[in-house]
Design an enzyme around this catalytic site. Structure first.
Site, mmCIF file in Angstrom:
data_model
loop_
_atom_site.group_PDB
_atom_site.id
_atom_site.type_symbol
_atom_site.label_atom_id
_atom_site.label_comp_id
_atom_site.label_asym_id
_atom_site.label_seq_id
_atom_site.Cartn_x
_atom_site.Cartn_y
_atom_site.Cartn_z
ATOM 1 N N ASN A 70 0.863 -1.177 0.000
ATOM 2 C CA ASN A 70 0.000 0.000 0.000
ATOM 3 C C ASN A 70 0.903 1.232 0.000
ATOM 4 O O ASN A 70 1.398 1.645 1.045
ATOM 5 C CB ASN A 70 -0.904 -0.032 1.245
ATOM 6 C CG ASN A 70 -1.815 1.175 1.302
ATOM 7 O OD1 ASN A 70 -1.934 1.924 0.328
ATOM 8 N ND2 ASN A 70 -2.474 1.370 2.438
ATOM 9 N N LYS B 187 0.132 4.232 -0.511
ATOM 10 C CA LYS B 187 -0.552 5.453 -0.041
ATOM 11 C C LYS B 187 -0.208 6.613 -0.988
ATOM 12 O O LYS B 187 -0.142 6.401 -2.185
ATOM 13 C CB LYS B 187 -0.185 5.751 1.420
ATOM 14 C CG LYS B 187 -0.366 4.519 2.306
ATOM 15 C CD LYS B 187 -0.248 4.810 3.764
ATOM 16 C CE LYS B 187 -0.403 3.511 4.554
ATOM 17 N NZ LYS B 187 -0.492 3.712 5.978
ATOM 18 N N HIS C 69 -10.035 1.558 4.302
ATOM 19 C CA HIS C 69 -8.792 1.804 5.050
ATOM 20 C C HIS C 69 -9.064 2.836 6.145
ATOM 21 O O HIS C 69 -9.819 3.782 5.931
ATOM 22 C CB HIS C 69 -7.691 2.293 4.105
ATOM 23 C CG HIS C 69 -6.340 2.271 4.743
ATOM 24 N ND1 HIS C 69 -5.938 3.232 5.634
ATOM 25 C CD2 HIS C 69 -5.317 1.383 4.649
ATOM 26 C CE1 HIS C 69 -4.711 2.947 6.061
ATOM 27 N NE2 HIS C 69 -4.314 1.827 5.475
ATOM 28 N N GLU D 137 -7.395 5.238 7.192
ATOM 29 C CA GLU D 137 -7.072 6.618 6.808
ATOM 30 C C GLU D 137 -8.223 7.237 6.019
ATOM 31 O O GLU D 137 -8.376 8.452 5.982
ATOM 32 C CB GLU D 137 -5.752 6.642 6.013
ATOM 33 C CG GLU D 137 -4.567 6.447 6.956
ATOM 34 C CD GLU D 137 -3.318 5.890 6.294
ATOM 35 O OE1 GLU D 137 -3.202 5.947 5.057
ATOM 36 O OE2 GLU D 137 -2.450 5.385 7.034
ATOM 37 N N GLU E 63 -6.372 -4.456 10.087
ATOM 38 C CA GLU E 63 -5.350 -3.459 10.431
ATOM 39 C C GLU E 63 -5.793 -2.695 11.686
ATOM 40 O O GLU E 63 -6.606 -1.764 11.592
ATOM 41 C CB GLU E 63 -5.193 -2.443 9.293
ATOM 42 C CG GLU E 63 -4.731 -3.045 7.999
ATOM 43 C CD GLU E 63 -4.007 -2.025 7.128
ATOM 44 O OE1 GLU E 63 -2.890 -2.319 6.715
ATOM 45 O OE2 GLU E 63 -4.560 -0.935 6.886
ATOM 46 N N GLY F 82 1.633 2.439 11.063
ATOM 47 C CA GLY F 82 2.695 3.448 11.055
ATOM 48 C C GLY F 82 3.289 3.770 12.415
ATOM 49 O O GLY F 82 4.004 4.755 12.557
ATOM 50 N N SER G 37 2.448 -1.794 10.578
ATOM 51 C CA SER G 37 3.859 -1.859 10.998
ATOM 52 C C SER G 37 4.542 -3.203 10.701
ATOM 53 O O SER G 37 5.435 -3.620 11.438
ATOM 54 C CB SER G 37 3.984 -1.530 12.489
ATOM 55 O OG SER G 37 3.552 -0.208 12.719
HETATM 56 P P1 PGA Z 1 2.242 0.577 7.746
HETATM 57 O O1 PGA Z 1 0.847 0.841 6.959
HETATM 58 O O2 PGA Z 1 2.753 -0.761 7.265
HETATM 59 O O3 PGA Z 1 3.114 1.714 7.346
HETATM 60 O O4 PGA Z 1 1.909 0.541 9.192
HETATM 61 C C1 PGA Z 1 -0.040 -0.203 6.698
HETATM 62 C C2 PGA Z 1 -1.309 0.320 6.050
HETATM 63 O O5 PGA Z 1 -1.788 1.394 6.444
HETATM 64 O O6 PGA Z 1 -1.866 -0.310 5.154
#
Ligand code: PGA
Length: 252
Positions: free
Chosen positions: A6, A8, A89, A91, A172, A178, A211
């Site tokens: 991903n 982003k 997601h 976000e 997630e 993150g 993460s």
């Molecule tokens: P990350 O993001 O691996 O940077 O924690 C995962 C995601 O948001 O899909």
């Protein structure tokens, strides 16, 4: 195992080109290539062609075309060869106020076009003790949805290894995205079991995201029943993403 990158809103044009050039040199075979799916920012989708890596959209509008300045159409992504689409997601849920109703509409649009939905679910830190309620809310609508939709779904543009996969759930936890924090294997396993309880179709794959990197992927792959990983930060450099995959794979 499936490894989904991903990206982003990261990777510039040149960075993405360099990533792909390097990644292709690391991949050993056509079979190995099939373990990966990329979710690039929309402007970079042109770098992905139909017969290279599997790829998909990070977000779409529920209409296929129209006066929606700034939005992206899944129809266009499909014409360009996308086979997957991410939705739900955190976000988007928290940063853009996406509701369950909108997520359901997007799910409908994705499966109508025959792509594979990657539906993200997960609890925030303060919901951690109450995960089952969260999963019920985020997955409960699937039951009604499936009752009224004709199955099997369209499978013509699904890549061969995913022909029987109705959709993918990416678990997630919001607190792990993150942050460098990951659940204990037992906690992750418990979440996967709770999620399975709310799914009503066989062959749904459950991935873990939050993460994941090459230092923790081996334990997660070894000690839980997840079918793969959704990776953000550790998917931005070709060598990092590939070594994450080789670390996990060693035990299979
Ligand atoms: P990350 O993001 O691996 O940077 O924690 C995962 C995601 O948001 O899909």
């Amino acid at each position: 195992m499936i490894y989904i990158a991903n990206w982003k809103m990261n990777q510039g044009f040149e960075q993405a080109q360099t990533f792909l050039q390097t990644f292709k040199t690391l991949i050993k075979s056509k079979e190995e290539k099939q373990n990966f799916v990329f979710l690039p920012p929309a402007f970079l989708a042109g770098l992905f062609s139909k017969d290279e890596f599997y790829w998909g959209a990070q977000n779409i509008h529920t209409a296929l075309k129209g006066s929606f300045t700034g939005e992206n159409s899944l129809q266009t992504a499909t014409e360009m060869g996308a086979q997957f689409c991410l939705l739900g997601h955190s976000e988007r849920r928290y940063g853009f106020g996406e509701s369950e109703a909108e997520i359901e509409k997007k799910f409908h649009c994705i499966q109508e076009l025959g792509l594979i939905p990657i539906l993200c679910v997960g609890e925030s830190e303060h919901e951690r003790e109450n995960k089952d309620q969260v999963f019920k809310k985020q997955l409960g609508w699937l039951k009604t949805y499936m009752k009224y939709k004709n199955l099997p779904w369209k499978t013509d543009i699904r890549p061969e290894p995913f022909k029987d996969v109705p959709f993918i759930v990416a678990y997630e936890p919001v607190w792990s995205i993150g942050t460098g924090l990951i659940p204990e294997e037992s906690e992750l396993e418990e979440s996967c079991q709770l999620i399975r309880k709310h799914l009503h179709l066989k062959n749904t794959k459950i991935l873990y995201g939050g993460s994941v990197d090459k230092s923790n992927v081996k334990n997660l792959a070894q000690q839980t029943s997840v079918d793969g990983f959704l990776v953000g930060g550790a998917s931005l450099k070709a060598e990092d993403f590939y070594s994450l995959y080789t670390e996990a794979k060693e035990d299979f």
